[in-house]
Design a protein around this motif. Structure first.
Motif, PDB file in Angstrom:
ATOM      1  N   ALA A  74       0.836  -1.197   0.000  1.00  0.00           N
ATOM      2  CA  ALA A  74       0.000   0.000   0.000  1.00  0.00           C
ATOM      3  C   ALA A  74       0.872   1.249   0.000  1.00  0.00           C
ATOM      4  N   PHE A  75       0.344   2.315  -0.567  1.00  0.00           N
ATOM      5  CA  PHE A  75       0.984   3.630  -0.648  1.00  0.00           C
ATOM      6  C   PHE A  75       2.120   3.692  -1.671  1.00  0.00           C
ATOM      7  N   CYS A  93      -0.612  -3.398   3.927  1.00  0.00           N
ATOM      8  CA  CYS A  93      -0.301  -2.152   4.619  1.00  0.00           C
ATOM      9  C   CYS A  93       0.580  -2.509   5.802  1.00  0.00           C
ATOM     10  N   ASN A  97       4.914   1.327   7.403  1.00  0.00           N
ATOM     11  CA  ASN A  97       4.485   2.443   6.567  1.00  0.00           C
ATOM     12  C   ASN A  97       4.304   3.684   7.429  1.00  0.00           C
ATOM     13  N   HIS A  99       2.858   7.417   6.764  1.00  0.00           N
ATOM     14  CA  HIS A  99       2.288   8.362   5.808  1.00  0.00           C
ATOM     15  C   HIS A  99       1.459   9.428   6.495  1.00  0.00           C
ATOM     16  N   THR A 102      -2.440  10.060   6.130  1.00  0.00           N
ATOM     17  CA  THR A 102      -3.006   9.110   5.176  1.00  0.00           C
ATOM     18  C   THR A 102      -2.799   7.675   5.599  1.00  0.00           C
ATOM     19  N   ALA A 103      -2.064   7.441   6.649  1.00  0.00           N
ATOM     20  CA  ALA A 103      -1.831   6.060   7.086  1.00  0.00           C
ATOM     21  C   ALA A 103      -3.009   5.577   7.904  1.00  0.00           C
ATOM     22  N   GLU A 170      -8.661   8.859  -9.573  1.00  0.00           N
ATOM     23  CA  GLU A 170      -8.554   8.533  -8.156  1.00  0.00           C
ATOM     24  C   GLU A 170      -9.933   8.086  -7.685  1.00  0.00           C
ATOM     25  N   CYS A 212      -1.947   2.615  -7.350  1.00  0.00           N
ATOM     26  CA  CYS A 212      -1.494   2.939  -5.998  1.00  0.00           C
ATOM     27  C   CYS A 212      -2.691   2.855  -5.064  1.00  0.00           C
ATOM     28  N   SER A 214      -4.220   3.457  -1.272  1.00  0.00           N
ATOM     29  CA  SER A 214      -4.013   4.206  -0.023  1.00  0.00           C
ATOM     30  C   SER A 214      -5.106   3.841   0.960  1.00  0.00           C
ATOM     31  N   ILE A 216      -6.779   5.443   4.185  1.00  0.00           N
ATOM     32  CA  ILE A 216      -6.873   6.750   4.848  1.00  0.00           C
ATOM     33  C   ILE A 216      -7.596   6.612   6.191  1.00  0.00           C
TER      34      ILE A 216
END
Length: 219
Positions: A74-75, A93, A97, A99, A102-103, A170, A212, A214, A216
């Motif tokens: 992820a990311f 994930c 990680n 981020h 956003t993690a 997106e 990609c 993500s 969130i």
């Protein structure tokens, strides 16, 4: 009293599917939302298979002959190959990680997410829809970024530049258990790739796209 409650641990309801975790009593619901052993429905039409994520991955190839699942982090933006029909991504994930906002939260930072990318032929090209196979968590949102870039040259003169195409979408991804089958693609956000942007040699084969994933946190 709080220490007593924290000391009470119960078996995961998915123990029969291979989960050995024993979450605290008050965190049982949170664990079940991200448990990798929670049973999932197969997206195949008229297929009644129900099993853990790992069992489902094996079922995809052995029972249906679908393309092997692509595993990504992820990311991170990765290049993947997608074919007409069902394509699967297993996004990990990892706990390392970092981020910021956003993690995902620590309760699901080591979770894996199974995504279905369905490629459908359209009159003027192909479209891709994205769903996550699993239970939706109220504490996070899943997002998938798809992109495609291609430079076109004259097939008779490879030095003659014709043009370039850049596509980017997106997508906020919905989670579903597929108990009632897949949604109608016309009701979903679609990443549309016209035939005009595809090279002639891939119009009948696979497509290389960038993806990609993500996760969130909403907390």
């Amino acid at each position: 009293m709080e220490r007593l409650v924290e000391s009470i641990r119960v078996p995961c309801p998915n123990a029969a599917h291979g989960c050995s975790a024993r979450p605290t009593y008050y965190d049982q619901h949170g664990h079940c939302q991200t448990c990798a052993h929670a049973p999932r429905h197969c997206p195949g039409k008229d297929c009644s298979f129900l099993g853990s994520t790992e069992a489902l991955l094996g079922h995809f190839t052995s029972a249906h002959g679908w393309p092997s699942t692509t595993k990504i982090s992820a990311f991170k933006t990765c290049s993947i190959c997608v074919y007409d029909g069902f394509n699967f991504i297993l996004a990990d994930c990892g706990e390392d990680n970092d981020h910021g906002t956003t993690a995902s939260s620590s309760s699901s930072s080591s979770s894996r997410y199974l995504f279905l990318l369905k490629v459908t032929r359209q009159p003027l090209g192909r479209s891709i829809t994205v769903q996550c196979i699993g239970q939706e968590s109220p504490s996070e949102r899943l997002r998938c970024e798809l992109s495609y870039f291609q430079e076109l040259y004259d097939p008779l003169d490879h030095n003659k530049f014709l043009g370039s195409h850049s596509l980017l979408s997106e997508i906020n991804v919905e989670c579903m258990d597929l108990a009632n089958g897949l949604p109608d693609p016309d009701d979903c956000f679609q990443f549309v790739m016209p035939d005009s942007v595809l090279r002639n040699d891939v119009k009948k084969d696979a497509i290389d796209i960038e993806v990609c994933i993500s996760i969130i946190s909403l907390e």
